[in-house]
Design a protein around this motif. Sequence first.
Motif, PDB file in Angstrom:
ATOM      1  N   PRO A   1       0.786  -1.051   0.014  1.00  0.00           N
ATOM      2  CA  PRO A   1       0.027  -0.300   0.141  1.00  0.00           C
ATOM      3  C   PRO A   1       0.422   1.512   0.254  1.00  0.00           C
ATOM      4  CG  PRO A   1      -1.261  -1.683   1.859  1.00  0.00           C
ATOM      5  CD  PRO A   1       0.376  -2.236   0.892  1.00  0.00           C
ATOM      6  N   GLU A   2       1.752   1.879   0.722  1.00  0.00           N
ATOM      7  CA  GLU A   2       3.223   2.342   0.797  1.00  0.00           C
ATOM      8  C   GLU A   2       3.577   2.476  -0.522  1.00  0.00           C
ATOM      9  OE1 GLU A   2       1.977   0.472   4.607  1.00  0.00           O
ATOM     10  OE2 GLU A   2       2.842  -0.278   2.824  1.00  0.00           O
ATOM     11  N   THR A   3       3.158   1.413  -0.793  1.00  0.00           N
ATOM     12  CA  THR A   3       4.060   1.701  -2.612  1.00  0.00           C
ATOM     13  C   THR A   3       2.990   2.583  -3.552  1.00  0.00           C
ATOM     14  OG1 THR A   3       6.524   0.176  -2.189  1.00  0.00           O
ATOM     15  CG2 THR A   3       5.442   1.128  -4.548  1.00  0.00           C
ATOM     16  N   GLU A   4       2.181   1.986  -3.734  1.00  0.00           N
ATOM     17  CA  GLU A   4       0.801   2.726  -4.752  1.00  0.00           C
ATOM     18  C   GLU A   4       0.547   3.823  -4.090  1.00  0.00           C
ATOM     19  OE1 GLU A   4      -2.599  -0.128  -7.202  1.00  0.00           O
ATOM     20  OE2 GLU A   4      -2.475   0.367  -4.964  1.00  0.00           O
ATOM     21  N   LYS A   5       0.422   3.582  -3.000  1.00  0.00           N
ATOM     22  CA  LYS A   5       0.595   5.646  -1.990  1.00  0.00           C
ATOM     23  C   LYS A   5       1.031   6.498  -3.129  1.00  0.00           C
ATOM     24  CE  LYS A   5      -1.084   7.968   1.558  1.00  0.00           C
ATOM     25  NZ  LYS A   5      -0.972   8.048   3.004  1.00  0.00           N
ATOM     26  N   ALA A   6       2.749   5.906  -3.000  1.00  0.00           N
ATOM     27  CA  ALA A   6       3.787   7.362  -3.026  1.00  0.00           C
ATOM     28  C   ALA A   6       3.318   7.353  -4.558  1.00  0.00           C
ATOM     29  CB  ALA A   6       5.592   6.471  -2.476  1.00  0.00           C
ATOM     30  N   LEU A   7       3.001   6.144  -5.165  1.00  0.00           N
ATOM     31  CA  LEU A   7       3.086   6.760  -7.200  1.00  0.00           C
ATOM     32  C   LEU A   7       1.991   7.304  -7.350  1.00  0.00           C
ATOM     33  CD1 LEU A   7       3.998   2.577  -8.393  1.00  0.00           C
ATOM     34  CD2 LEU A   7       4.928   4.801  -8.864  1.00  0.00           C
ATOM     35  N   GLN A   8       0.528   7.484  -6.102  1.00  0.00           N
ATOM     36  CA  GLN A   8      -0.494   8.373  -6.275  1.00  0.00           C
ATOM     37  C   GLN A   8       0.010   9.569  -6.145  1.00  0.00           C
ATOM     38  OE1 GLN A   8      -3.364   7.201  -3.628  1.00  0.00           O
ATOM     39  NE2 GLN A   8      -5.186   8.240  -5.047  1.00  0.00           N
ATOM     40  N   GLU A   9       1.220   9.961  -4.724  1.00  0.00           N
ATOM     41  CA  GLU A   9       0.199  11.359  -4.815  1.00  0.00           C
ATOM     42  C   GLU A   9       1.953  11.584  -5.396  1.00  0.00           C
ATOM     43  OE1 GLU A   9       1.559  10.777  -0.666  1.00  0.00           O
ATOM     44  OE2 GLU A   9      -1.308  10.506   0.327  1.00  0.00           O
ATOM     45  N   GLY A  10       2.540  11.060  -6.114  1.00  0.00           N
ATOM     46  CA  GLY A  10       4.499  11.440  -6.754  1.00  0.00           C
ATOM     47  C   GLY A  10       3.659  12.147  -7.671  1.00  0.00           C
ATOM     48  N   GLU A  11       4.798  12.166  -8.284  1.00  0.00           N
ATOM     49  CA  GLU A  11       4.607  13.595 -10.041  1.00  0.00           C
ATOM     50  C   GLU A  11       3.972  12.248 -11.408  1.00  0.00           C
ATOM     51  OE1 GLU A  11       7.708  16.449 -12.178  1.00  0.00           O
ATOM     52  OE2 GLU A  11       8.648  14.485 -11.156  1.00  0.00           O
ATOM     53  N   SER A  12       3.879  11.562 -10.485  1.00  0.00           N
ATOM     54  CA  SER A  12       3.739  10.532 -11.584  1.00  0.00           C
ATOM     55  C   SER A  12       1.789  10.179 -12.124  1.00  0.00           C
ATOM     56  CB  SER A  12       3.864   8.688 -11.905  1.00  0.00           C
ATOM     57  OG  SER A  12       3.728   8.180 -10.729  1.00  0.00           O
ATOM     58  N   ALA A  13       1.671  10.652 -10.720  1.00  0.00           N
ATOM     59  CA  ALA A  13      -0.074  10.717 -10.284  1.00  0.00           C
ATOM     60  C   ALA A  13      -1.041   9.508 -10.394  1.00  0.00           C
ATOM     61  CB  ALA A  13      -0.607  11.792 -11.087  1.00  0.00           C
ATOM     62  N   GLN A  14      -0.314   8.200 -10.187  1.00  0.00           N
ATOM     63  CA  GLN A  14      -0.477   6.940 -11.093  1.00  0.00           C
ATOM     64  C   GLN A  14      -1.715   6.681  -9.688  1.00  0.00           C
ATOM     65  OE1 GLN A  14       1.509   4.157 -12.431  1.00  0.00           O
ATOM     66  NE2 GLN A  14       3.249   5.104 -12.937  1.00  0.00           N
ATOM     67  N   ILE A  15      -2.715   5.820 -10.438  1.00  0.00           N
ATOM     68  CA  ILE A  15      -4.479   5.396  -9.882  1.00  0.00           C
ATOM     69  C   ILE A  15      -3.934   4.239  -9.271  1.00  0.00           C
ATOM     70  CG2 ILE A  15      -6.754   4.879 -10.562  1.00  0.00           C
ATOM     71  CD1 ILE A  15      -6.387   6.324 -13.299  1.00  0.00           C
ATOM     72  N   PRO A  16      -4.358   4.199  -8.087  1.00  0.00           N
ATOM     73  CA  PRO A  16      -4.686   3.288  -7.412  1.00  0.00           C
ATOM     74  C   PRO A  16      -5.735   2.015  -7.759  1.00  0.00           C
ATOM     75  CG  PRO A  16      -5.597   4.983  -5.470  1.00  0.00           C
ATOM     76  CD  PRO A  16      -5.241   5.429  -6.931  1.00  0.00           C
ATOM     77  N   LEU A  17      -5.399   0.634  -7.826  1.00  0.00           N
ATOM     78  CA  LEU A  17      -6.224  -0.203  -7.799  1.00  0.00           C
ATOM     79  C   LEU A  17      -6.644  -1.469  -6.485  1.00  0.00           C
ATOM     80  CD1 LEU A  17      -3.715  -0.849 -11.745  1.00  0.00           C
ATOM     81  CD2 LEU A  17      -6.057   0.260 -11.382  1.00  0.00           C
ATOM     82  N   ARG A  18      -6.178  -1.448  -5.980  1.00  0.00           N
ATOM     83  CA  ARG A  18      -6.236  -2.722  -4.426  1.00  0.00           C
ATOM     84  C   ARG A  18      -7.283  -2.340  -4.341  1.00  0.00           C
ATOM     85  NH1 ARG A  18      -1.952  -1.772  -2.994  1.00  0.00           N
ATOM     86  NH2 ARG A  18      -1.821  -4.120  -1.410  1.00  0.00           N
TER      87      ARG A  18
END
Length: 327
Positions: A275-292
């Motif tokens: 969850p921590e990595t997915e959150k980091a990708l969501q909140e980071g510059e890439s603004a990725q979409i969490p899928l869990r």
Amino acid sequence: MKYWRILLLIVLAGGLATSASAEEVVVYTSVDRMFSEPILQKFEKDTGIKVLAMYDVEASKTVGLVNRLIAEKRRPRADVFWNSEVIRTIQLLKEDVLTPYKSVYYDDFPTTFKDKDGYWTGFAGRARVLLINATMIQERDLPPSILDFTKPEWKGKVTIAYPLFGTTAMHVAALYDYIGTEKTEAYLKGLAANDVLVVDGNSVTRDLVVQGKVPVGFTDTDDAQVAIDKGDPVQMIFPDSTGMGTLLIPNTVMMIKGAPHPETGKKLIDYLLSPETEKALQEGESAQIPLRKGSSPPGFKAMEVDYAKVAGYLEPSAKLCQEIFMR
């Protein structure tokens, strides 16, 4: 004589201790280095495991790394592949390059985004979007569907990455699955006849829109977000909101069959799916979409696709695109 024997034993023991303590993991990743490297560096810092990473080249994106993994199948060098999409992942599965590993976080993700036998797991998605230059056009000026960019009023006004590679290739294959072969091939030929500007990668389409060379570009949410965060005069649009919807593309992570460092490979996969990595990708510059499971809905209509079926269209799609957009 005894002295030298004792000294030799001490040196050998020291060498073995150093070798045993120097854990490492080899990862290939097609995720843009500016987004993936900070995650991998944090893993290295948090675990003490040395990360040896090979990154993609923008023009060929996932294809180059996939071909390398296939070529190395008899003597694998990589432990883990962190792919920025899913279709080439399925290709690797068919090529017998992968081995199953169900992470401790495997059950956190919906069935749509993972292999039922654990050969790969999807997380932190991106979407295929349009980026428009807000000084040239407004959202209301856009047609209701990307399929309308073949109309005369859009001649020479749209840019797209070369559709043999990366998420653009996946997008075309998804159209084959969703609207059928005949309509997709007519659409691609229509784009070419309408002077669509074909360039090397989604970041290039973004930059052309930012520079005002063209008003509209196909790209991904992460590339679009970079321009938005810089304050460039652009707007990100999720296309086909009233029709087929926007293509959602998960990252995927997998273990390589015969990996030289399987245990550290498993640790890296667990780390990426946390969850921590997915959150980091969501909140980071890439603004990725969490899928869990339990994540907030993406806020747009997602195209309903079967990723395995889409993968089956990759080869005919690539053949036609090479004929149409040959450079």
